[in-house]
Design an enzyme around this catalytic site. Sequence first.
Site, PDB file in Angstrom:
ATOM      1  N   SER A   1     -40.822 -30.641 -83.560  1.00  0.00           N
ATOM      2  CA  SER A   1     -40.737 -29.211 -83.283  1.00  0.00           C
ATOM      3  C   SER A   1     -40.680 -28.906 -81.793  1.00  0.00           C
ATOM      4  CB  SER A   1     -41.921 -28.472 -83.915  1.00  0.00           C
ATOM      5  OG  SER A   1     -41.852 -28.525 -85.324  1.00  0.00           O
TER       6      SER A   1
ATOM      7  N   GLY B   1     -39.921 -27.690 -87.826  1.00  0.00           N
ATOM      8  CA  GLY B   1     -38.765 -28.108 -87.045  1.00  0.00           C
ATOM      9  C   GLY B   1     -38.580 -27.215 -85.830  1.00  0.00           C
TER      10      GLY B   1
ATOM     11  N   CYS C   1     -44.226 -23.740 -90.990  1.00  0.00           N
ATOM     12  CA  CYS C   1     -43.681 -23.503 -89.655  1.00  0.00           C
ATOM     13  C   CYS C   1     -42.226 -23.010 -89.760  1.00  0.00           C
ATOM     14  CB  CYS C   1     -43.815 -24.770 -88.816  1.00  0.00           C
ATOM     15  SG  CYS C   1     -43.785 -24.450 -87.035  1.00  0.00           S
ATOM     16  N   LEU C   2     -41.233 -23.794 -89.367  1.00  0.00           N
ATOM     17  CA  LEU C   2     -39.852 -23.365 -89.502  1.00  0.00           C
ATOM     18  C   LEU C   2     -39.509 -23.094 -90.959  1.00  0.00           C
ATOM     19  CD1 LEU C   2     -37.068 -22.865 -88.175  1.00  0.00           C
ATOM     20  CD2 LEU C   2     -36.577 -25.284 -88.538  1.00  0.00           C
TER      21      LEU C   2
ATOM     22  N   GLN D   1     -40.608 -19.662 -91.861  1.00  0.00           N
ATOM     23  CA  GLN D   1     -39.736 -18.623 -91.318  1.00  0.00           C
ATOM     24  C   GLN D   1     -38.430 -18.529 -92.099  1.00  0.00           C
ATOM     25  OE1 GLN D   1     -39.491 -20.064 -87.310  1.00  0.00           O
ATOM     26  NE2 GLN D   1     -41.668 -19.757 -86.941  1.00  0.00           N
TER      27      GLN D   1
ATOM     28  N   ASN E   1     -47.959 -24.671 -83.665  1.00  0.00           N
ATOM     29  CA  ASN E   1     -46.882 -24.989 -82.720  1.00  0.00           C
ATOM     30  C   ASN E   1     -45.657 -24.180 -83.104  1.00  0.00           C
ATOM     31  OD1 ASN E   1     -44.913 -26.017 -81.046  1.00  0.00           O
ATOM     32  ND2 ASN E   1     -44.684 -27.925 -82.193  1.00  0.00           N
TER      33      ASN E   1
ATOM     34  N   GLY F   1     -42.940 -20.714 -81.641  1.00  0.00           N
ATOM     35  CA  GLY F   1     -42.589 -19.654 -80.705  1.00  0.00           C
ATOM     36  C   GLY F   1     -41.919 -18.476 -81.372  1.00  0.00           C
ATOM     37  N   PHE F   2     -41.798 -18.525 -82.717  1.00  0.00           N
ATOM     38  CA  PHE F   2     -41.224 -17.435 -83.494  1.00  0.00           C
ATOM     39  C   PHE F   2     -42.238 -17.053 -84.569  1.00  0.00           C
ATOM     40  CE2 PHE F   2     -37.721 -19.689 -81.629  1.00  0.00           C
ATOM     41  CZ  PHE F   2     -36.816 -18.694 -81.269  1.00  0.00           C
TER      42      PHE F   2
ATOM     43  N   HIS G   1     -50.096 -25.499 -89.225  1.00  0.00           N
ATOM     44  CA  HIS G   1     -50.001 -26.861 -89.757  1.00  0.00           C
ATOM     45  C   HIS G   1     -51.310 -27.268 -90.441  1.00  0.00           C
ATOM     46  CE1 HIS G   1     -46.155 -28.392 -88.018  1.00  0.00           C
ATOM     47  NE2 HIS G   1     -46.328 -27.320 -87.262  1.00  0.00           N
TER      48      HIS G   1
ATOM     49  N   GLU H   1     -51.924 -29.909 -92.011  1.00  0.00           N
ATOM     50  CA  GLU H   1     -52.181 -31.348 -91.834  1.00  0.00           C
ATOM     51  C   GLU H   1     -52.795 -31.652 -90.478  1.00  0.00           C
ATOM     52  OE1 GLU H   1     -48.725 -30.909 -89.272  1.00  0.00           O
ATOM     53  OE2 GLU H   1     -49.386 -29.963 -91.120  1.00  0.00           O
TER      54      GLU H   1
END
Length: 378
Positions: free
Chosen positions: A49, A226, A254-255, A258, A296, A298-299, A339, A341
Amino acid sequence: MPTQPTATLALSDGTVVSGRAIGHRGTTRGELCFNTSMTGYQEILTDPSYYGQLVMMTYPHIGNYGTTPAENESHVPKAAGLIVRSCTDTPSGPPRREALHDYLAKHGVVGITDIDTRALVRQIRTNGVLNAVIDSSGADAGTLVARARNCPDMAGRAYAHKVTTQYAYTYNRDNGPTVVVVDYGAKRSLLDAFAQRGCTVHVVPAATPLDKLRSYAPDALFLSNGPGDPRAMPEAVEHARACLNANLPVLGICLGHQLMALAQGMQVYKMRVGHRGANHPVKNLTTGRVEITTQNHGFAVDAASIPDQGAIVTHRNLNDDTIEGLRYPQHKAFSLQYHPEASPGPHDSDYLFDSFLEMIPNHAPALRTARHGLAVAG
């Protein structure tokens, strides 16, 4: 560590600072972001990522315990560069651990140390993320600032194709449920989380069509973390929509979270700074429990865009109230911005993998090991 040459960090706003070079001698650039974790620098560097980003660690002493292949989240570092206050020359700990400086050099990662990271973090927190260049080749400051200003912004960049696996593979084979992982840049620890629960884990490239996913006879689908801007990935959004409509349990992190939100008509925005670290408090709105999480990104998903019927907010960040989790009542699905994990970080949210597997018919009784509930069924 032998004496290292001078290195320069140049930001797109014209800031220029000098320090000592670590790792590979050369030039690198990317979005400058900071991570507040005290440990886990190797896991951070190898997290896919971080592709296209320069990672600045806020903890002052980095490299203390060296590096080892067992702590990689992917085969090689994916971060574009590393910025630290102080890099330990000689690591302590078990023998045969490689020094961070040597690890960076071996993998071609340009880094800089002996600079005031505290001041730079405050600057970013005040003004937002900036693009930057790290150079240890001797280029002049004006040239480096110009390169930083010409660096492509993370907004609008689709990077998952840079880090996804090129070939499908089986990560683990066991007697439990079969989980197919759509790899946008999956961390090894995510795969381990399923393997440790007895799952057969198949990992496939990001662009793998749904009919191919079905050929593995999956019990559940997982959309991984990602890099990059999910808004620049229309094909992946359509793929996420197809996965949601496949009548299988789906988890996105995460990604992946989104992409699932975009697939359900929600909006995603670029954050001013982002969340990166292992100490972010998140509240589970179902149980009322507060968990310390690893993040982690930024969006983020725009809370104002969440439809009345299409999704339910399950988790919120207690620092800024941003969306951290969604449940999709019309589907067997939920998603998380952070995350569970960890790696690095606490394991407060590890139970969510069990909650996900409990959504699989005929497997729930055997897998009901979570101590903290989350209503995830549609």
